[in-house]
Enzyme design. Sequence first.
Site, PDB file in Angstrom:
ATOM      1  N   ASP A   8       9.371   5.546  -1.025  1.00  0.00           N
ATOM      2  CA  ASP A   8       8.136   5.091  -1.466  1.00  0.00           C
ATOM      3  C   ASP A   8       7.643   5.616  -2.764  1.00  0.00           C
ATOM      4  O   ASP A   8       7.670   6.906  -3.066  1.00  0.00           O
ATOM      5  CB  ASP A   8       7.089   5.438  -0.378  1.00  0.00           C
ATOM      6  CG  ASP A   8       7.167   4.644   0.994  1.00  0.00           C
ATOM      7  OD1 ASP A   8       8.186   3.808   0.931  1.00  0.00           O
ATOM      8  OD2 ASP A   8       6.367   4.749   1.826  1.00  0.00           O
ATOM      9  N   ASP A 129       2.592  -6.107   7.782  1.00  0.00           N
ATOM     10  CA  ASP A 129       2.057  -4.660   8.133  1.00  0.00           C
ATOM     11  C   ASP A 129       1.112  -4.889   8.953  1.00  0.00           C
ATOM     12  O   ASP A 129      -0.041  -5.491   8.411  1.00  0.00           O
ATOM     13  CB  ASP A 129       2.067  -4.018   6.831  1.00  0.00           C
ATOM     14  CG  ASP A 129       2.756  -3.994   5.634  1.00  0.00           C
ATOM     15  OD1 ASP A 129       4.257  -3.867   6.204  1.00  0.00           O
ATOM     16  OD2 ASP A 129       2.654  -4.082   4.684  1.00  0.00           O
TER      17      ASP A 129
END
Length: 245
Positions: A8, A129
């Site tokens: 990330d 998500d």
Amino acid sequence: MILFPAIDLKDGQCVRLKLGDMAQATVFNDDPAAQAKSFEDQGFEYLHVVDLNGAFAGESVNGAAVEAILQAVSFPVQLGGGIRSIAHIEQWLGRGLARVILGTIAVRDPALVKEAARLFPGQIAVGIDARGGKVAVEGWAETSELSSIELAQRFEGAGVSAIIYTDIDRDGVLAGINWPSTLELAKAVSIPVIASGGLASMDDIRTMAKPEYALLEGAISGRALYDGRIDSREAIALLKAGTPL
């Protein structure tokens, strides 16, 4: 069954967030390309990368770091975060990405995702998500009224190569993957599903290796790999064997 190590990217560094909160970021490596090469050397076969700044900005922010990763490794890389147009998708695939992950745009403009899947077969994934069962967008800053299954079913038959399902309430806190919700989604669509959010230990790896989880394409691991809670070589061997040791 693939175990995807995660990088990330925030401000050019490898970080992990807690519950998707940019203010709760732990830096694990300030050289993303070196981290990617380390994962490749450990035997992983596919890398998952997210441009966190890009997810909020709606455009690529950590492009230089992603390009450095692509130059450093030979295994396939998938990227999500801020990719919102056909031109942007084409640009990234042209730079060597194996797969582009579309999240917010899958909610805002599903027709674009379907067109992308038609134009770039096998190279488009949808990122779903969820927070409290509802799909979150704009870098998880907003929650829609769509359920994960409703969104996933919009892309049945469209040629989407995978769905990456993240339970935000478990992301970055090592609480274990939400297996019931992940399996429910995987059974509701024919598109392969990748589990994400909360993978905590070798127990999760052993769960994945059980026959009933074979319908999943794999799972993504971030913090547990960086913290050493998962032995990469043991995990890869276990998943290749397909049965718990």
